[in-house]
Design a protein around this motif. Sequence first.
Motif, PDB file in Angstrom:
ATOM      1  N   TYR A   1       0.723  -1.354  -0.127  1.00 13.11           N
ATOM      2  CA  TYR A   1       0.696   0.023  -0.149  1.00 13.11           C
ATOM      3  C   TYR A   1       0.889   1.469  -0.105  1.00 13.11           C
ATOM      4  N   ARG A   2       1.517   0.855   0.763  1.00  8.49           N
ATOM      5  CA  ARG A   2       3.187   2.180   0.580  1.00  8.49           C
ATOM      6  C   ARG A   2       3.547   2.314  -1.475  1.00  8.49           C
ATOM      7  N   VAL A   3       3.723   1.464  -1.515  1.00 14.54           N
ATOM      8  CA  VAL A   3       4.495   1.597  -2.803  1.00 14.54           C
ATOM      9  C   VAL A   3       3.402   1.639  -4.471  1.00 14.54           C
ATOM     10  N   ASN A   4       1.553   1.856  -3.900  1.00 15.81           N
ATOM     11  CA  ASN A   4       0.148   1.655  -4.880  1.00 15.81           C
ATOM     12  C   ASN A   4      -0.195   2.010  -5.265  1.00 15.81           C
ATOM     13  N   THR A   5       0.537   3.609  -4.429  1.00 18.04           N
ATOM     14  CA  THR A   5      -0.480   5.031  -4.481  1.00 18.04           C
ATOM     15  C   THR A   5      -1.169   5.011  -5.286  1.00 18.04           C
ATOM     16  N   PHE A   6      -0.295   5.290  -7.052  1.00 18.01           N
ATOM     17  CA  PHE A   6      -0.860   5.264  -8.183  1.00 18.01           C
ATOM     18  C   PHE A   6      -0.393   4.139  -9.197  1.00 18.01           C
ATOM     19  N   PRO A   7      -1.157   3.124  -9.406  1.00 21.33           N
ATOM     20  CA  PRO A   7      -0.521   2.292 -10.170  1.00 21.33           C
ATOM     21  C   PRO A   7      -0.886   2.574 -12.151  1.00 21.33           C
ATOM     22  N   ILE A   8      -0.024   2.548 -12.659  1.00 19.63           N
ATOM     23  CA  ILE A   8       0.054   2.714 -14.407  1.00 19.63           C
ATOM     24  C   ILE A   8      -0.509   1.127 -14.613  1.00 19.63           C
ATOM     25  N   HIS A   9      -0.481   0.800 -15.511  1.00 22.67           N
ATOM     26  CA  HIS A   9      -0.685  -0.504 -16.512  1.00 22.67           C
ATOM     27  C   HIS A   9      -0.164   0.063 -17.662  1.00 22.67           C
ATOM     28  N   MET A  10       1.124  -0.574 -17.637  1.00 20.50           N
ATOM     29  CA  MET A  10       2.316  -0.831 -19.272  1.00 20.50           C
ATOM     30  C   MET A  10       1.873  -1.487 -19.777  1.00 20.50           C
ATOM     31  N   PRO A  11       1.089  -0.773 -20.816  1.00 25.53           N
ATOM     32  CA  PRO A  11       0.359  -2.366 -21.797  1.00 25.53           C
ATOM     33  C   PRO A  11       1.370  -3.312 -23.133  1.00 25.53           C
ATOM     34  N   ALA A  12       1.483  -4.548 -22.890  1.00 23.47           N
ATOM     35  CA  ALA A  12       2.316  -5.182 -23.399  1.00 23.47           C
ATOM     36  C   ALA A  12       2.042  -4.969 -25.345  1.00 23.47           C
ATOM     37  N   LEU A  13       2.795  -5.628 -25.782  1.00 28.30           N
ATOM     38  CA  LEU A  13       2.802  -5.132 -27.249  1.00 28.30           C
ATOM     39  C   LEU A  13       1.686  -5.268 -28.359  1.00 28.30           C
ATOM     40  N   ALA A  14       1.392  -6.931 -27.515  1.00 34.11           N
ATOM     41  CA  ALA A  14       0.257  -7.497 -28.284  1.00 34.11           C
ATOM     42  C   ALA A  14      -1.480  -6.146 -27.770  1.00 34.11           C
ATOM     43  N   GLU A  15      -1.270  -5.069 -27.235  1.00 34.04           N
ATOM     44  CA  GLU A  15      -2.622  -4.350 -26.657  1.00 34.04           C
ATOM     45  C   GLU A  15      -2.220  -2.871 -27.248  1.00 34.04           C
ATOM     46  N   ARG A  16      -1.629  -2.768 -28.217  1.00 34.85           N
ATOM     47  CA  ARG A  16      -1.338  -1.762 -29.312  1.00 34.85           C
ATOM     48  C   ARG A  16      -0.025  -1.551 -30.194  1.00 34.85           C
ATOM     49  N   ARG A  17      -0.355  -3.396 -31.492  1.00 35.20           N
ATOM     50  CA  ARG A  17       0.134  -3.933 -31.916  1.00 35.20           C
ATOM     51  C   ARG A  17      -0.152  -2.282 -33.223  1.00 35.20           C
ATOM     52  N   GLU A  18      -0.959  -1.653 -33.513  1.00 34.28           N
ATOM     53  CA  GLU A  18      -1.204  -0.813 -34.446  1.00 34.28           C
ATOM     54  C   GLU A  18       0.484  -0.171 -34.393  1.00 34.28           C
ATOM     55  N   ASP A  19       1.138   0.452 -33.219  1.00 33.97           N
ATOM     56  CA  ASP A  19       1.975   1.343 -32.775  1.00 33.97           C
ATOM     57  C   ASP A  19       3.469   0.559 -33.449  1.00 33.97           C
ATOM     58  N   ILE A  20       3.410  -0.800 -33.899  1.00 38.13           N
ATOM     59  CA  ILE A  20       4.050  -1.669 -33.850  1.00 38.13           C
ATOM     60  C   ILE A  20       5.014  -0.509 -35.244  1.00 38.13           C
ATOM     61  N   PRO A  21       4.545  -0.372 -36.606  1.00 38.67           N
ATOM     62  CA  PRO A  21       5.477   0.173 -37.311  1.00 38.67           C
ATOM     63  C   PRO A  21       6.061   1.647 -36.872  1.00 38.67           C
TER      64      PRO A  21
END
Length: 445
Positions: A296-316
């Motif tokens: 709870y000390r380190v998890n004040t503001f969690p941010i999900h880092m998307p896997a490349l499979a979640e942002r395939r349109e960014d690959i080029p």
Amino acid sequence: MTDQGIAQLAAYLEEVAEPSIILDDDYRILAANVAYRRDFAGSQDVTGRRCYEVSHRIDRPCDQAGEACPLRQTAQSGHPQRALHLHHTPRGEEHVDVETRPLARGPGKSKAGQPRLFVESMRVVRHASSQPAVQGLVGRSPAFQAMLARITRAAPAEATVLLLGETGTGKELAARAVHEGSPRATGPFVAVDCSGLTETLFESELFGYEKGAFTGATHLKAGLVEAAAGGTLFLDEIGELPPAQQAKLLRLLESGTYRRVGGVEWLPADFRLVSATHRDLAAMVRAGDFRRDLYYRVNTFPIHMPALAERREDIPLLAASLLARIDAANSGRIGHHRLSAGALRTLQARDYEGNIRELRNLVERATLLADGTEILPEHLDESTTTAPAAPGNETEFRIAAPIRLDELESRYLQWALDASAGNRSELAAQLGISARTLYRLLRKR
């Protein structure tokens, strides 16, 4: 509205330092300040045009084109609203943090039967790019935009941030973006790889040590907590810390003080904490492998880092950026490469267990295999990247070198470590590698 009223609005707006415009509830721009005209309008006159025509170059409001519309949300709620958008600017398309608020007082205050008025302010997100870039975060997909929006909200605060995602998703770059968008941006950014720290090394590296604290401690050494003073401390792979180290970290975070190894004086800590892990910390807490109070000390503001499979349109976009970075790093050896259309299709069709790190490896390997400047699909074929051993080579190697290479490496590292009296930081400098790389090598033994 009369010309006099618009002139009053324009004068009011010039008191706002950020690029800003005044809008009515029909999305029409009534006035723009100098900062907006400089940073967003260029040579065009935006007065009287609708905001989505200028910023998005579309013919309908952005909430009808896949983006949140802060003006519409503000009109509905009566409260300020923020959204992260991709805006067209004189420099090209850029990530822009947009904040819209009702105009509650001053010239142009709405009256019965008159349109409601809003002030919209914009801040370009400098630590991320929607175009190929040689440094920083790069992307434009919805998953990337969602992640960047959370970074943009967290950065100006002092809240601890926890970056969650698979290995190779760019967590250190995200941590740097949090740092660069914060009031501590002029301070140091100090990264620590928790996976390579033994219990003894954890204390001496984080807290430093006094002269004579242990054998080989020939001088006072400042720790990484002290080095991060006024800036950001990034703890990568915090989920790898064993319980004893978790307790020491919790004490540091709760008290805001620490002691060097061998010291008696309590010293104040002054850093903003950003942590990262590829592990499921919540599950580790339930299993008893990670302290609940530290979580709870380190998890004040969690941010999900998307896997490349979640942002395939960014690959080029990512591939072009990685190629530019690789070419820049090897400018004395390799020319400027480009990816063929077939190579881009090949990259987009792949699955990436190692995410962006795996994509970078593929691109860098292709620059070595390409004889010219154009990277073709065959340069990305992993089956051709490792030449088969010639007949007899394996037998000849076993006869000439009965000791395995990893065993030789382990022996050499142990000899070098003994010669340096156990000072890993100095040893890393002597070997010409980073401390994080050395920790990984030692951990493999």
